[in-house]
Motif scaffolding. Sequence first.
Motif, PDB file in Angstrom:
ATOM      1  N   HIS A  53     -59.906 -39.397  85.956  1.00  0.00           N
ATOM      2  CA  HIS A  53     -60.978 -38.405  86.816  1.00  0.00           C
ATOM      3  C   HIS A  53     -61.502 -37.311  86.248  1.00  0.00           C
ATOM      4  CE1 HIS A  53     -61.364 -41.344  90.514  1.00  0.00           C
ATOM      5  NE2 HIS A  53     -60.246 -41.656  89.623  1.00  0.00           N
ATOM      6  N   ASP A  54     -62.560 -36.835  86.162  1.00  0.00           N
ATOM      7  CA  ASP A  54     -63.112 -35.711  85.574  1.00  0.00           C
ATOM      8  C   ASP A  54     -64.203 -34.836  86.248  1.00  0.00           C
ATOM      9  OD1 ASP A  54     -65.119 -37.139  84.996  1.00  0.00           O
ATOM     10  OD2 ASP A  54     -65.485 -37.175  83.061  1.00  0.00           O
ATOM     11  N   THR A  55     -64.060 -34.981  87.555  1.00  0.00           N
ATOM     12  CA  THR A  55     -64.845 -34.064  88.330  1.00  0.00           C
ATOM     13  C   THR A  55     -64.053 -33.361  89.103  1.00  0.00           C
ATOM     14  OG1 THR A  55     -66.393 -36.129  88.537  1.00  0.00           O
ATOM     15  CG2 THR A  55     -66.518 -34.200  90.283  1.00  0.00           C
ATOM     16  N   THR A  56     -64.125 -31.781  88.975  1.00  0.00           N
ATOM     17  CA  THR A  56     -65.361 -31.378  88.219  1.00  0.00           C
ATOM     18  C   THR A  56     -64.676 -30.950  86.899  1.00  0.00           C
ATOM     19  OG1 THR A  56     -64.359 -29.199  89.068  1.00  0.00           O
ATOM     20  CG2 THR A  56     -66.030 -30.134  90.430  1.00  0.00           C
ATOM     21  N   THR A  57     -63.345 -31.060  86.680  1.00  0.00           N
ATOM     22  CA  THR A  57     -62.748 -30.718  85.446  1.00  0.00           C
ATOM     23  C   THR A  57     -61.769 -32.105  85.090  1.00  0.00           C
ATOM     24  OG1 THR A  57     -61.137 -29.281  85.940  1.00  0.00           O
ATOM     25  CG2 THR A  57     -63.260 -28.265  85.231  1.00  0.00           C
ATOM     26  N   GLU A  58     -61.482 -31.972  84.110  1.00  0.00           N
ATOM     27  CA  GLU A  58     -60.349 -33.271  83.852  1.00  0.00           C
ATOM     28  C   GLU A  58     -59.064 -33.006  84.887  1.00  0.00           C
ATOM     29  OE1 GLU A  58     -60.657 -35.191  79.379  1.00  0.00           O
ATOM     30  OE2 GLU A  58     -59.358 -33.406  79.868  1.00  0.00           O
ATOM     31  N   ASN A  59     -58.896 -34.166  85.718  1.00  0.00           N
ATOM     32  CA  ASN A  59     -57.769 -34.135  86.820  1.00  0.00           C
ATOM     33  C   ASN A  59     -56.498 -34.160  85.880  1.00  0.00           C
ATOM     34  OD1 ASN A  59     -59.525 -36.002  89.279  1.00  0.00           O
ATOM     35  ND2 ASN A  59     -59.964 -33.972  88.420  1.00  0.00           N
TER      36      ASN A  59
END
Length: 372
Positions: A53-59
């Motif tokens: 997951h990359d919302t809002t940045t890479e998790n």
Amino acid sequence: DFTMTLYLRHYWKDERLSFASTTNKSMTFDGRLVKKIWVPDVFFVHSKRSFIHDTTTENIMLRVYPDGHVLYSLRVTVTAACNMDFSRFPLDSQTCSLELESYAYTDEDLMLYWKSGDESLSTDDRISLSQFLIQKFHTTSRLAFYSSTGWYNRLYINFTLRRHIFFFLLQTYFPATLMVMLSWVSFWIDRRAVPARVSLGITTVLTMSTIITGVNASMPRVSYIKAVDIYLWVSFVFVFLSVLEYAAVNYLSTVQDRRERKIRDRVRAQSLPCTCGMSHTRTMMLDGTYSEADTNSLAGYTEAPMVPEEEPEKPEHMVVHLSVSSESTATKKKGIRNFSIIQNTHAIDKYSRMIFPGSYIFFNLIYWSVYC
């Protein structure tokens, strides 16, 4: 297949990342540092697709402790294959596994293991699935061999899912059972009501066909028989047999009506008086002096219409024309008694009212005792 979202956390020690700290506090970094240090190259075996997951940045989170211990955590969603057996569908339980393995490092280079065994897995109790109930999780590990590269450590997340049955009871089993019971209504309808019984039988057959088609449309194309197929097809056979039952009743009723018509015509022809000639006719004069025994001795004669004597001087006398029948009285009575024994096709409906429900109840007892 199945789709799972999980937090994948790796623990290892890299002395090259140790640092001096007076407070013994760790330092946390984002995913930008991951590309500059060594991290395990773990991948999901038998995965069809997966992503971070990359919302809002890479998790991605990297935490380094002063002694060199590293915590590497990332949030990933993976869709993996699961070998499911639908032979007991929808009364089935499925066991699936998510497999993790190093892509490049063999067991001599990298050792993978669960940090705390089954306690390494933790789930949110609020999570629920629409069709399945998560029964249990457990972890295992073993070696996997590849002929071209060697032995690798492989970790397994095993979980057991039990399918919820209530949805299928409402959408499949109850409608099929009601259609079978509706087909039994024709056994109480008059067998001469052909439109009512035929339309009822055709309606139940078409409805069962629609239910079977709808269930198979939402199922994987498997080459073996499922538990729901057995129930639906047996129910379809019961509905179809109720239609055949009325076909048999209607045919036997037609044969019976023809036989009765012939019998009535034959009896009517034998009961008519013979006026073809006087050779077989006797005339007797009866007055009030004849006793009842004398009149009973006229057995074998058939009465003709009584004609009053035209002479006015003997009004108490009457003339009776009696014709001798070609058959004896005993023979005639025996024939009429044989004609009165007529097959009653309504008995087929009476037996069907007991046989069909009893057989279907017996089938349900066996079915639910085997699959539940």
